[in-house]
Design an enzyme around this catalytic site. Structure first.
Site, PDB file in Angstrom:
ATOM      1  N   HIS A 216      58.886  50.451  33.157  1.00  0.00           N
ATOM      2  CA  HIS A 216      60.197  50.906  32.591  1.00  0.00           C
ATOM      3  C   HIS A 216      61.145  50.103  32.339  1.00  0.00           C
ATOM      4  O   HIS A 216      61.489  49.287  33.220  1.00  0.00           O
ATOM      5  CB  HIS A 216      60.461  52.541  33.345  1.00  0.00           C
ATOM      6  N   ASP A 234      63.054  46.840  40.156  1.00  0.00           N
ATOM      7  CA  ASP A 234      62.749  48.182  39.724  1.00  0.00           C
ATOM      8  C   ASP A 234      63.659  48.367  38.532  1.00  0.00           C
ATOM      9  O   ASP A 234      64.665  48.848  38.531  1.00  0.00           O
ATOM     10  CB  ASP A 234      63.458  49.410  40.734  1.00  0.00           C
ATOM     11  N   GLU A 268      62.987  56.181  32.616  1.00  0.00           N
ATOM     12  CA  GLU A 268      61.972  56.661  33.719  1.00  0.00           C
ATOM     13  C   GLU A 268      62.726  57.301  34.922  1.00  0.00           C
ATOM     14  O   GLU A 268      62.303  58.280  35.650  1.00  0.00           O
ATOM     15  CB  GLU A 268      61.425  55.506  33.923  1.00  0.00           C
ATOM     16  N   GLU A 269      63.820  56.815  35.231  1.00  0.00           N
ATOM     17  CA  GLU A 269      64.545  57.124  36.477  1.00  0.00           C
ATOM     18  C   GLU A 269      65.177  58.489  36.758  1.00  0.00           C
ATOM     19  O   GLU A 269      65.494  59.130  37.725  1.00  0.00           O
ATOM     20  CB  GLU A 269      65.718  55.730  36.675  1.00  0.00           C
ATOM     21  N   ASP A 296      55.336  49.139  38.045  1.00  0.00           N
ATOM     22  CA  ASP A 296      56.482  49.483  38.471  1.00  0.00           C
ATOM     23  C   ASP A 296      56.928  48.977  39.856  1.00  0.00           C
ATOM     24  O   ASP A 296      56.344  49.480  40.864  1.00  0.00           O
ATOM     25  CB  ASP A 296      56.645  50.902  38.268  1.00  0.00           C
ATOM     26  N   HIS A 373      67.666  50.817  43.414  1.00  0.00           N
ATOM     27  CA  HIS A 373      68.583  51.819  43.299  1.00  0.00           C
ATOM     28  C   HIS A 373      70.386  51.574  44.034  1.00  0.00           C
ATOM     29  O   HIS A 373      70.826  52.317  44.141  1.00  0.00           O
ATOM     30  CB  HIS A 373      68.080  53.260  43.714  1.00  0.00           C
TER      31      HIS A 373
END
Length: 421
Positions: A216, A234, A268-269, A296, A373
């Site tokens: 992603h 990520d 995706e998130e 991922d 994140h």
């Protein structure tokens, strides 16, 4: 505009009367499907806030459907990561009907392993591709994606710009190959202004059978949209691995028997939106996808094992095939299994459509990169290198060559040399 005195007074009254004031725009609502094992944690995180999570509309086989406001998706993604080690941990749907249909598909998803033979007989091509994988190239792509834009968030211009750059990069790598095409998969702007990017290598003898390798493109900061989200691990790491496999495939003159599609998914998130749309499109148009590999988070080694196979919402037969690839082509690389839960990454979108999907991961759940994140998801967390990604990139090349079959130019030269003896 000319206005009479009476007209001006009337206009003032209209503007000052609350009954005639314009109602505030209603926030967009969407539907999500989420594992029932995550519901209590999710609800507790929204308790006492306005609004709290709504009641479940439908529940079946460990998956629940409920309506949420779009603004809640970001916090929900953060909760899934912080509390349950899931990314994203739920799937977003535009309508209730789509969400309910997804629950039915998830509970009855059938593997397609019987349609494909998992054999390890293309070693010359595999070794040719693997030998060309270079850490510096993977590192360079991760660096570009994680530093050129403050964030690759799906609904910001920077996320769109990152997709534009990747499409250009993949087009450059394809060079003059007429059997390779690169295109955006454009999503409705209400779903994702950021497009997904797809590179396709047309198969030589089995073009209607498709092998998918995905990662992603978007990134997110759980603290809010105004914060930086470099997303080096990520999932710039997964996109970088795909980019390197594309590079070595072209450099080695690889021509697959089956069609191969490389996909960098948008959004995706916030509920697997990009891959969800693409997988549904492939299903509705009858595309025969024989296997899907998701990359991922592959650049952070948090466990003693090198590669960890996610066992749930994946295909057992294909997982065994990948474990066999590791044994055959990556001697010394250790592997084990873990469970992740519902909707952990884009592989779930394909699984829920009945396709065989797998995801080799960087660590056991709970031991993966703790910096994702956040503003700290940078290459600095892996000592400025992409070393851990190399084994995953080689595995992806092996997966492609053994599932899509086909030959490289070097493989053909070896065959010609053997025939001439």
């Amino acid at each position: 505009m000319r206005t009479t005195k009476f007209g001006a007074v009337a206009l003032m009254l209209v503007c000052a009367t609350p009954a005639f004031a314009e109602a505030p725009a209603k926030e967009k609502e969407v539907w999500i499907s989420i594992g029932t094992d995550a519901l209590d944690t999710a609800r507790a995180s929204f308790k006492g806030q306005e609004p709290e999570l709504e009641t479940v509309a439908r529940e079946k086989d460990g998956v629940a459907v409920l309506r949420v406001r779009e603004s809640q998706l970001e916090k929900l993604s953060k909760v899934m990561h912080d509390k349950l080690n899931r990314c994203a941990g739920f799937i977003t749907h535009d309508t209730e009907e789509q969400a309910l249909a997804a629950v039915e598909k998830s509970s009855s998803a059938q593997a397609v392993a019987s349609l494909v033979s998992y054999t390890l007989d293309n070693g010359t091509a595999v070794n040719s591709l693997m030998s060309a994988v270079a850490e510096a190239n993977i590192r360079g792509t991760i660096s570009t994606l994680s530093t050129s834009w403050t964030t690759r968030r799906y609904n910001l211009q920077s996320g769109i710009d990152a997709a534009t750059w990747l499409k250009s990069r993949w087009t450059t790598l394809a060079g003059s190959r007429t059997d390779i095409t690169v295109a955006n998969f454009v999503h409705p702007t209400t779903t994702s202004p950021q497009p997904s990017v797809i590179l396709t290598i047309r198969g030589t003898t089995l073009p209607n059978e498709v092998v998918v390798l995905g990662a992603h493109l978007d990134s997110i900061n759980g603290s809010g949209s105004s914060y930086a989200a470099p997303g080096a691990d990520d999932d710039a790491s997964g996109v970088a691995a795909l980019t390197e496999v594309i590079r070595v495939a072209v450099a080695k003159g690889y021509r697959p028997a089956r069609t191969v599609k490389f996909m960098a998914y948008a959004a995706e998130e916030i509920g697997l939106r990009g891959s969800g749309a693409i997988a549904a499109n492939h299903k509705s148009t009858g595309v025969n996808v024989v296997g899907v590999l998701q990359l991922d988070m592959i650049n952070y080694r948090g466990s003693s094992y090198d590669i960890v196979m996610v066992s749930d919402y994946t295909n057992a037969a294909q997982n065994t095939f990948i474990r066999n690839l590791i044994t055959r082509y990556l001697p010394g690389v250790t592997a084990t299994s873990t469970t992740c839960g519902y909707g952990c990454s884009d592989h779930a979108s394909w699984h829920n459509q009945g396709y065989a999907a797998s995801i080799p991961f960087e660590a056991l759940m709970g031991q993966d990169n703790p910096y994702i994140h956040t503003t700290s998801d940078t290459l600095a967390q892996t000592a400025g290198t992409a070393t851990n990604s190399v084994k995953f990139t080689k595995l992806a090349a092996a997966y492609m060559a053994e599932l899509a079959k086909g030959t490289t130019s070097i493989a053909l030269q070896a065959e010609d040399a053997e025939a001439s003896r």
